[in-house]
Motif scaffolding. Structure first.
Motif, PDB file in Angstrom:
ATOM      1  N   CYS A 107       0.842  -1.181   0.000  1.00 23.64           N
ATOM      2  CA  CYS A 107       0.000   0.000   0.000  1.00 23.64           C
ATOM      3  C   CYS A 107       0.889   1.246   0.000  1.00 23.64           C
ATOM      4  N   HIS A 115      -2.308  -5.190   0.953  1.00 24.45           N
ATOM      5  CA  HIS A 115      -3.418  -4.488   0.341  1.00 24.45           C
ATOM      6  C   HIS A 115      -2.907  -3.304  -0.470  1.00 24.45           C
ATOM      7  N   SER A 119      -7.952   0.234  -1.017  1.00 24.13           N
ATOM      8  CA  SER A 119      -8.675  -0.528   0.021  1.00 24.13           C
ATOM      9  C   SER A 119      -8.027  -0.348   1.391  1.00 24.13           C
ATOM     10  N   CYS A 120      -7.203   0.711   1.565  1.00 27.48           N
ATOM     11  CA  CYS A 120      -6.507   0.949   2.830  1.00 27.48           C
ATOM     12  C   CYS A 120      -7.487   1.451   3.879  1.00 27.48           C
ATOM     13  N   LYS A 121      -7.416   0.895   5.082  1.00 27.04           N
ATOM     14  CA  LYS A 121      -8.318   1.274   6.160  1.00 27.04           C
ATOM     15  C   LYS A 121      -7.735   2.397   7.024  1.00 27.04           C
TER      16      LYS A 121
END
Length: 123
Positions: A107, A115, A119-121
């Protein structure tokens, strides 16, 4: 043969040019055409190869190849010393050669593996 022959990593530019001239001499091909095949066979970005264009004969082209080699060698030295410094030695590499490839995708938002940024939280 001229169309399919590419410069190999282990050969110098001068060796490659001589080999291509030899192939071109087997047929009666104009020097400008052989020179274009030589340039096309050098695997490099067009912006780096721009110095090779414009030669009308092999004498002029020989000088352009020397200049190209000088620019490429200085560029390699500059890249070596301009790489970002960190507390541990990081070397630039292509994704296919990444030593962390087994960890999955990385990421670019949080710099963690597994990921992608879409779609990184993490914020």
């Amino acid at each position: 043969m001229l169309m399919s022959r590419k410069k190999r990593k282990e050969e110098t530019s001068q060796e490659y040019v001589l080999k291509m001239r030899e192939i071109g001499s087997r047929a009666e091909i104009e020097p400008e055409v052989v020179i274009q095949y030589i340039i096309d066979g050098i695997i490099d970005d067009t912006s780096n190869k721009i110095v090779l264009y414009g030669a009308k004969n092999f004498q002029e082209f020989k000088e352009k190849v020397k200049l190209y080699d000088t620019i490429k060698s200085k560029s390699a030295i500059t890249q070596k010393y301009s790489a970002p410094s960190t507390s541990f030695s990081k070397k630039r590499h292509r994704s296919k050669d990444c030593p962390s490839k087994y960890k999955g995708t990385k990421c670019f938002r949080c710099n963690e593996f597994g990921h992608v940024s879409s779609s990184c939280k993490k914020n």
